[in-house]
Design a protein around this motif. Sequence first.
Motif, short mmCIF file in Angstrom:
data_model
loop_
_atom_site.label_atom_id
_atom_site.label_comp_id
_atom_site.label_asym_id
_atom_site.label_seq_id
_atom_site.Cartn_x
_atom_site.Cartn_y
_atom_site.Cartn_z
N LEU A 88 59.64 -11.71 -8.81
CA LEU A 88 60.45 -12.77 -8.22
C LEU A 88 60.38 -14.03 -9.08
CD1 LEU A 88 59.47 -12.47 -4.43
CD2 LEU A 88 61.64 -11.78 -5.46
N SER A 89 61.51 -14.66 -9.25
CA SER A 89 61.55 -15.91 -10.01
C SER A 89 60.76 -17.00 -9.27
CB SER A 89 62.99 -16.38 -10.20
OG SER A 89 63.74 -15.40 -10.90
N ASN A 90 59.99 -17.78 -10.04
CA ASN A 90 59.23 -18.92 -9.52
C ASN A 90 58.16 -18.52 -8.51
OD1 ASN A 90 60.89 -20.76 -11.02
ND2 ASN A 90 62.45 -20.57 -9.42
N PHE A 91 57.71 -17.26 -8.59
CA PHE A 91 56.66 -16.83 -7.66
C PHE A 91 55.30 -17.22 -8.21
CE2 PHE A 91 53.67 -13.44 -6.22
CZ PHE A 91 53.65 -13.78 -4.87
N ASP A 92 54.51 -17.94 -7.39
CA ASP A 92 53.17 -18.39 -7.77
C ASP A 92 52.15 -17.35 -7.32
OD1 ASP A 92 50.62 -19.65 -7.90
OD2 ASP A 92 51.61 -21.61 -7.90
N GLN A 93 51.50 -16.69 -8.27
CA GLN A 93 50.53 -15.65 -7.95
C GLN A 93 49.33 -16.18 -7.18
OE1 GLN A 93 50.77 -12.45 -8.32
NE2 GLN A 93 52.47 -12.15 -9.74
N GLN A 94 48.99 -17.44 -7.42
CA GLN A 94 47.81 -18.02 -6.76
C GLN A 94 48.09 -18.34 -5.30
OE1 GLN A 94 44.81 -18.24 -8.22
NE2 GLN A 94 45.70 -17.28 -10.05
N THR A 95 49.17 -19.03 -5.04
CA THR A 95 49.49 -19.43 -3.66
C THR A 95 50.28 -18.36 -2.91
OG1 THR A 95 51.56 -20.50 -4.34
CG2 THR A 95 49.55 -21.84 -4.37
N ARG A 96 50.78 -17.37 -3.66
CA ARG A 96 51.60 -16.29 -3.09
C ARG A 96 52.87 -16.81 -2.43
NH1 ARG A 96 50.28 -11.74 -5.27
NH2 ARG A 96 51.02 -10.56 -3.46
#
Length: 275
Positions: free
Chosen positions: A246-254
Amino acid sequence: MLKKLVIVVLLLGIGIGLFVFFKQPNKTMTIGTYEAVPAIEADLQMMTIEMSSSPDDKIHVRLEGKKGSEEKISIDHDATKLVIKEQNENVKWNNFIQVGSQPKIIIQTPKSLANTITISNRDGDTNLKGLAAETIEVKSTTGRVTLQDMTVSKSELQSTDGSITIHKSAIENGNIASTTGNVTVRESTGAALAIQSTDGQIKMMEATEQSDVRLKSKTGDIQVSYKTAPSSLQLSTSGEIVKIDLSNFDQQTRQIGDGANQLSIETKDGVINVK
């Protein structure tokens, strides 16, 4: 010798009778025209049911099948509801023998006047198209359930082995449960959606962001494919194999953006794929 000849003649007669019966063409029979009511109920065993919008302000009921199929249904109608039942008593044995498709009940109802649609169908398919309803409840064992171009405030769809498909529909609050049948939701919108399956696959194709989506399967794969990249999504996943693209997906904050919309996906043995 005479005894053998009699048996052969009897078997030949039975064979010819069955052949003639099976060769009967399907025909469409008019069952009746009824005043519009706020609720429609159907209790079926093997018949397919198809519901769509009426060309006027009446409810029209037809039956597509072989001659004699009309003896298998009963209709009760009053000011509050129309009830259709498939009868399994007091009919001839050959009414239950079918080659090809089962008889089909065709109901046309004013698009926005059926506030509640309730269908129980054991083995027949259920197809609803182009209607608006407050509540839709469908219970199926092996038959397929399909909703297309529907506008619904609340839906409860249950199937044991049959597939469930929702296409180009707006369902504000949807609840879907399946045991082994696959569930597919395509090009549809709403606010809250919960899908649970034991062994079937779950697919949301060309999806849009919804405020609360919960998908759960024990062994089936789960796939979510967005039509447009989410702008505000909180994603929660639980599974051995998880693929997120997914575009702009933050792995840390989910999450994406401020995470206003919720997507929860859980499977024990299946694969999770979100893109």
